[in-house]
Motif scaffolding. Structure first.
Motif, PDB file in Angstrom:
ATOM      1  N   LEU A  70     -41.904 -15.898 -25.268  1.00 59.29           N
ATOM      2  CA  LEU A  70     -41.991 -14.612 -24.581  1.00 59.29           C
ATOM      3  C   LEU A  70     -43.437 -14.160 -24.353  1.00 59.29           C
ATOM      4  CD1 LEU A  70     -40.281 -12.355 -23.398  1.00 59.29           C
ATOM      5  CD2 LEU A  70     -40.145 -11.332 -25.668  1.00 59.29           C
ATOM      6  N   THR A  71     -44.280 -14.277 -25.358  1.00 64.37           N
ATOM      7  CA  THR A  71     -45.651 -13.751 -25.252  1.00 64.37           C
ATOM      8  C   THR A  71     -46.450 -14.382 -24.109  1.00 64.37           C
ATOM      9  OG1 THR A  71     -45.671 -13.112 -27.576  1.00 64.37           O
ATOM     10  CG2 THR A  71     -47.811 -13.377 -26.505  1.00 64.37           C
ATOM     11  N   PRO A  72     -46.488 -15.721 -23.960  1.00 67.05           N
ATOM     12  CA  PRO A  72     -47.232 -16.294 -22.820  1.00 67.05           C
ATOM     13  C   PRO A  72     -46.655 -15.861 -21.467  1.00 67.05           C
ATOM     14  CG  PRO A  72     -46.662 -18.011 -24.414  1.00 67.05           C
ATOM     15  CD  PRO A  72     -45.962 -16.767 -24.835  1.00 67.05           C
ATOM     16  N   MET A  73     -45.333 -15.746 -21.407  1.00 70.38           N
ATOM     17  CA  MET A  73     -44.710 -15.315 -20.158  1.00 70.38           C
ATOM     18  C   MET A  73     -45.119 -13.879 -19.835  1.00 70.38           C
ATOM     19  SD  MET A  73     -40.693 -15.100 -19.014  1.00 70.38           S
ATOM     20  CE  MET A  73     -40.217 -14.332 -20.533  1.00 70.38           C
ATOM     21  N   LEU A  74     -45.116 -13.007 -20.841  1.00 70.92           N
ATOM     22  CA  LEU A  74     -45.513 -11.614 -20.629  1.00 70.92           C
ATOM     23  C   LEU A  74     -46.980 -11.526 -20.214  1.00 70.92           C
ATOM     24  CD1 LEU A  74     -43.643  -9.851 -23.569  1.00 70.92           C
ATOM     25  CD2 LEU A  74     -43.000  -9.883 -21.143  1.00 70.92           C
ATOM     26  N   LYS A  75     -47.821 -12.393 -20.758  1.00 68.87           N
ATOM     27  CA  LYS A  75     -49.235 -12.421 -20.361  1.00 68.87           C
ATOM     28  C   LYS A  75     -49.366 -12.778 -18.879  1.00 68.87           C
ATOM     29  CE  LYS A  75     -51.398 -13.460 -24.792  1.00 68.87           C
ATOM     30  NZ  LYS A  75     -52.176 -14.425 -25.576  1.00 68.87           N
ATOM     31  N   ARG A  76     -48.586 -13.760 -18.433  1.00 70.60           N
ATOM     32  CA  ARG A  76     -48.619 -14.140 -17.008  1.00 70.60           C
ATOM     33  C   ARG A  76     -48.097 -13.000 -16.133  1.00 70.60           C
ATOM     34  NH1 ARG A  76     -46.875 -18.886 -19.390  1.00 70.60           N
ATOM     35  NH2 ARG A  76     -44.700 -18.537 -18.806  1.00 70.60           N
ATOM     36  N   MET A  77     -47.050 -12.329 -16.594  1.00 66.09           N
ATOM     37  CA  MET A  77     -46.499 -11.207 -15.830  1.00 66.09           C
ATOM     38  C   MET A  77     -47.503 -10.055 -15.766  1.00 66.09           C
ATOM     39  SD  MET A  77     -42.509 -11.218 -17.051  1.00 66.09           S
ATOM     40  CE  MET A  77     -41.955  -9.989 -15.837  1.00 66.09           C
ATOM     41  N   GLU A  78     -48.243  -9.842 -16.847  1.00 69.67           N
ATOM     42  CA  GLU A  78     -49.261  -8.792 -16.858  1.00 69.67           C
ATOM     43  C   GLU A  78     -50.394  -9.162 -15.895  1.00 69.67           C
ATOM     44  OE1 GLU A  78     -51.286  -5.921 -20.108  1.00 69.67           O
ATOM     45  OE2 GLU A  78     -51.299  -8.056 -20.619  1.00 69.67           O
ATOM     46  N   ALA A  79     -50.808 -10.423 -15.909  1.00 71.38           N
ATOM     47  CA  ALA A  79     -51.868 -10.881 -15.002  1.00 71.38           C
ATOM     48  C   ALA A  79     -51.441 -10.723 -13.539  1.00 71.38           C
ATOM     49  CB  ALA A  79     -52.222 -12.338 -15.295  1.00 71.38           C
ATOM     50  N   ALA A  80     -50.140 -10.854 -13.277  1.00 70.06           N
ATOM     51  CA  ALA A  80     -49.606 -10.686 -11.919  1.00 70.06           C
ATOM     52  C   ALA A  80     -49.406  -9.213 -11.556  1.00 70.06           C
ATOM     53  CB  ALA A  80     -48.284 -11.439 -11.782  1.00 70.06           C
ATOM     54  N   GLY A  81     -49.636  -8.321 -12.523  1.00 69.61           N
ATOM     55  CA  GLY A  81     -49.521  -6.884 -12.253  1.00 69.61           C
ATOM     56  C   GLY A  81     -48.113  -6.327 -12.321  1.00 69.61           C
ATOM     57  N   LEU A  82     -47.179  -7.098 -12.889  1.00 68.04           N
ATOM     58  CA  LEU A  82     -45.778  -6.656 -12.936  1.00 68.04           C
ATOM     59  C   LEU A  82     -45.476  -5.760 -14.137  1.00 68.04           C
ATOM     60  CD1 LEU A  82     -44.119 -10.068 -12.016  1.00 68.04           C
ATOM     61  CD2 LEU A  82     -44.561  -8.114 -10.502  1.00 68.04           C
ATOM     62  N   ILE A  83     -46.220  -5.980 -15.217  1.00 69.48           N
ATOM     63  CA  ILE A  83     -46.009  -5.224 -16.448  1.00 69.48           C
ATOM     64  C   ILE A  83     -47.362  -4.885 -17.072  1.00 69.48           C
ATOM     65  CG2 ILE A  83     -43.765  -6.303 -16.968  1.00 69.48           C
ATOM     66  CD1 ILE A  83     -45.398  -7.929 -19.165  1.00 69.48           C
ATOM     67  N   GLU A  84     -47.319  -3.981 -18.038  1.00 70.18           N
ATOM     68  CA  GLU A  84     -48.486  -3.694 -18.869  1.00 70.18           C
ATOM     69  C   GLU A  84     -48.054  -3.826 -20.315  1.00 70.18           C
ATOM     70  OE1 GLU A  84     -49.710   0.252 -17.804  1.00 70.18           O
ATOM     71  OE2 GLU A  84     -50.785  -0.451 -16.024  1.00 70.18           O
ATOM     72  N   ARG A  85     -48.962  -4.345 -21.142  1.00 72.55           N
ATOM     73  CA  ARG A  85     -48.694  -4.449 -22.576  1.00 72.55           C
ATOM     74  C   ARG A  85     -49.724  -3.618 -23.323  1.00 72.55           C
ATOM     75  NH1 ARG A  85     -49.505  -9.807 -24.613  1.00 72.55           N
ATOM     76  NH2 ARG A  85     -51.234  -9.818 -23.155  1.00 72.55           N
ATOM     77  N   GLN A  86     -49.238  -2.835 -24.273  1.00 71.48           N
ATOM     78  CA  GLN A  86     -50.148  -2.021 -25.078  1.00 71.48           C
ATOM     79  C   GLN A  86     -49.669  -2.019 -26.515  1.00 71.48           C
ATOM     80  OE1 GLN A  86     -50.226   1.929 -23.467  1.00 71.48           O
ATOM     81  NE2 GLN A  86     -51.310   1.327 -21.607  1.00 71.48           N
ATOM     82  N   ARG A  87     -50.617  -2.020 -27.418  1.00 77.62           N
ATOM     83  CA  ARG A  87     -50.282  -1.900 -28.839  1.00 77.62           C
ATOM     84  C   ARG A  87     -49.866  -0.466 -29.120  1.00 77.62           C
ATOM     85  NH1 ARG A  87     -50.206  -6.453 -31.484  1.00 77.62           N
ATOM     86  NH2 ARG A  87     -51.607  -8.051 -30.714  1.00 77.62           N
ATOM     87  N   ASP A  88     -48.848  -0.309 -29.948  1.00 75.21           N
ATOM     88  CA  ASP A  88     -48.385   1.017 -30.352  1.00 75.21           C
ATOM     89  C   ASP A  88     -49.504   1.696 -31.149  1.00 75.21           C
ATOM     90  OD1 ASP A  88     -47.159   3.164 -31.814  1.00 75.21           O
ATOM     91  OD2 ASP A  88     -45.218   2.241 -31.428  1.00 75.21           O
ATOM     92  N   LYS A  89     -49.757   2.949 -30.839  1.00 73.57           N
ATOM     93  CA  LYS A  89     -50.835   3.684 -31.512  1.00 73.57           C
ATOM     94  C   LYS A  89     -50.530   3.943 -32.989  1.00 73.57           C
ATOM     95  CE  LYS A  89     -52.490   6.034 -27.337  1.00 73.57           C
ATOM     96  NZ  LYS A  89     -52.141   4.955 -26.492  1.00 73.57           N
ATOM     97  N   THR A  90     -49.251   4.018 -33.333  1.00 73.08           N
ATOM     98  CA  THR A  90     -48.883   4.293 -34.727  1.00 73.08           C
ATOM     99  C   THR A  90     -48.689   3.018 -35.547  1.00 73.08           C
ATOM    100  OG1 THR A  90     -46.533   4.439 -34.162  1.00 73.08           O
ATOM    101  CG2 THR A  90     -47.806   6.493 -34.151  1.00 73.08           C
TER     102      THR A  90
END
Length: 145
Positions: A70-90
């Motif tokens: 999942l993680t590499p796929m999400l990185k590719r999707m983020e690079a394509a501008g489809l999603i954003e990933r952020q660490r939870d502040k808490t």
């Protein structure tokens, strides 16, 4: 059913599901190619179109994918501008995945994908939903073993 018939390929539920899955993916391929998506990426977008955001852990559980896939796929999707990933502040260990406007814009173009399956199946919406329900029951039962 006789014992020898248990080994006939036509009697194997696993093969029928496998062959059906491959046929559906072949049907989806031209639509997904047009959207520059892989099938797993399409599944991520389906989940996010429904919820707008999710944690990586929740997506993994929902899609039955481990973080190594999942993680590499999400990185590719983020690079394509489809999603954003952020660490939870808490809790820095939690990564929140949010759909972007670009990811949301694909939704309208993707309506043809489930429609193509319905048309190709020759089944009614109710028949497809009933079949899907039975397959989900089987999956849940097999997962619980």
């Amino acid at each position: 059913m006789e014992n020898k018939e248990l080994f006939h390929l036509d009697n194997q539920l696993c093969f029928s599901l496998y062959a059906c899955s491959r046929a559906i993916l072949r049907l989806y391929r031209p639509f997904l190619d047009e959207l520059n998506l892989t099938y797993p990426q399409y599944l991520v977008l389906l989940a996010l179109w429904e919820k707008e955001q999710s944690t990586v852990k929740q997506l993994g559980k929902l899609l039955d994918l481990d973080s190594g896939t999942l993680t590499p796929m999400l990185k590719r999707m983020e690079a394509a501008g489809l999603i954003e990933r952020q660490r939870d502040k808490t809790d820095e260990r939690v990564v929140i995945v949010t759909i972007t406007e670009k990811g949301e814009a694909i939704k309208e173009k993707a309506f043809c994908i489930p429609k193509s399956l319905l048309e190709a199946s020759g089944m009614t919406v109710e028949e497809v939903q009933a079949l899907n329900k039975v397959i989900k029951q089987l999956t849940q039962q097999v997962h619980s073993i």
